[in-house]
Design an enzyme around this catalytic site. Structure first.
Site, PDB file in Angstrom:
ATOM      1  N   GLU A 182     -13.445   3.682  -7.468  1.00 30.39           N
ATOM      2  CA  GLU A 182     -14.428   3.376  -8.361  1.00 30.39           C
ATOM      3  C   GLU A 182     -15.914   3.273  -7.170  1.00 30.39           C
ATOM      4  OE1 GLU A 182     -13.154   0.079 -10.239  1.00 30.39           O
ATOM      5  OE2 GLU A 182     -11.696   1.633 -11.379  1.00 30.39           O
ATOM      6  N   HIS A 198     -12.459   1.517  -2.405  1.00 32.21           N
ATOM      7  CA  HIS A 198     -11.636   1.860  -3.727  1.00 32.21           C
ATOM      8  C   HIS A 198     -12.334   3.050  -4.517  1.00 32.21           C
ATOM      9  CE1 HIS A 198     -10.835   0.982  -7.984  1.00 32.21           C
ATOM     10  NE2 HIS A 198      -9.718   0.551  -7.685  1.00 32.21           N
TER      11      HIS A 198
HETATM   12  C1  PEP Z   1      -7.156  -0.587  -9.452  1.00 31.07           C
HETATM   13  O1  PEP Z   1      -8.349  -0.294  -9.691  1.00 31.07           O
HETATM   14  O2  PEP Z   1      -7.116  -0.446  -8.176  1.00 31.07           O
HETATM   15  C2  PEP Z   1      -5.942  -0.782 -10.087  1.00 31.07           C
HETATM   16  C3  PEP Z   1      -4.670  -0.735  -9.432  1.00 31.07           C
HETATM   17  O3  PEP Z   1      -5.995  -0.810 -11.357  1.00 31.07           O
HETATM   18  P1  PEP Z   1      -4.925  -0.846 -12.598  1.00 31.07           P
HETATM   19  O4  PEP Z   1      -3.800  -1.773 -11.969  1.00 31.07           O
HETATM   20  O5  PEP Z   1      -5.488  -1.574 -13.950  1.00 31.07           O
HETATM   21  O6  PEP Z   1      -4.809   0.511 -12.736  1.00 31.07           O
END
Ligand code: PEP
Length: 257
Positions: free
Chosen positions: A99, A97
């Site tokens: 992050e 991911h």
């Molecule tokens: C994510 O962090 O993978 C994501 C899709 O978040 P959001 O839908 O909140 O943008």
């Protein structure tokens, strides 16, 4: 028939009590929507309890972890191993991911090691890739994504197709400051990713599930879901309340049937 994939990563949100309520609720809601395969990806501390809960309800809701180390055991304080996740009986492990890449030094190479470790322990890696807005502005999105995909899948053989999923999540579309991606752009990138998978695996590259994520919400979910090479949606904030998640199920259910 291949089911459309719909799931959510909770990130660092929900206490165990909140997560338990959510899971009870959502596992009831999903019984109305058999055209989907659903999954949730809670924090590590919740996984044992939620696995027991889902098993006791014979729920079809799949359960995943947000990260893991690639070694089975060792001197890695604060980490969780694939053996530990497999012992819980999880279905999925999310890897790479943005992050994790941005704040925790995840690289394409560690995503590859983790992918191989997950497959070895019968966990389904949900591999996330995505480009920065600066990549898009320089016109190098496809190069960046092809690299992420090819490195993540190094030494993953065609025999494993069906046992891993790919989520394309443009970094600039993710989270509270994210800008939802234009549907034609998502289409262009998903078609491109499909062509990379076919280059890697031949015609069976068509069978690798490709999910889209990044600010998916009630206004755009059904447009994305209709695209040929979108096999699922990976949702953050818009799936964290069962009612809102169900709105997306209804909207997308009308187009994917
Ligand atoms: C994510 O962090 O993978 C994501 C899709 O978040 P959001 O839908 O909140 O943008």
């Amino acid at each position: 028939m291949k089911k459309f994939l719909l799931g959510t990563n909770w990130k660092m949100n929900k206490t165990l009590a909140e997560g338990t309520d959510y899971t009870v609720n959502v596992s009831e809601i999903i019984t109305k929507y058999p055209q989907f395969e659903f999954f949730i990806i809670p924090p590590h501390t919740h996984l044992w309890k939620l696995k027991e809960l889902l098993d006791s309800k014979k729920s079809a809701l799949k359960l995943g972890a947000q990260n893991m180390h690639y070694e089975d055991a060792g001197q890695f304080t604060g980490e969780i191993s694939p053996v530990m996740l497999a012992e819980i009986g999880l279905d999925i492990v999310e890897l790479g991911h943005c992050e994790r890449r941005q704040y925790f030094n995840e690289t394409d190479e560690t995503v590859n090691l983790k992918t191989l470790a997950a497959l070895k322990h019968q966990l389904l890696p949900l591999i996330c890739i995505g480009e920065k807005m600066s990549d898009r502005n320089y016109g190098i999105s496809k190069e960046m994504l092809a690299k992420q995909l090819k490195v993540a899948l190094k030494n993953v053989s065609a025999d494993e197709i069906g046992k891993f999923w790919i989520a394309y999540e443009p970094i600039w579309a993710i989270g509270v400051n994210g800008i939802p991606a234009e549907t034609p752009y998502v289409e262009e990138i998903h078609d491109f990713l499909r062509s990379v998978l076919i280059d890697l695996y031949g015609p069976s590259g068509k069978d690798v599930p490709l999910l889209f994520g990044g600010s998916v919400n009630i206004n755009n979910a059904s447009e994305y879901a209709q695209l040929t090479n979108v096999d699922g949606l990976f949702i953050g904030r818009s799936a964290w309340e069962p009612d809102l998640f169900e709105e997306i199920m209804i909207l997308v259910g009308d187009v994917v049937k």
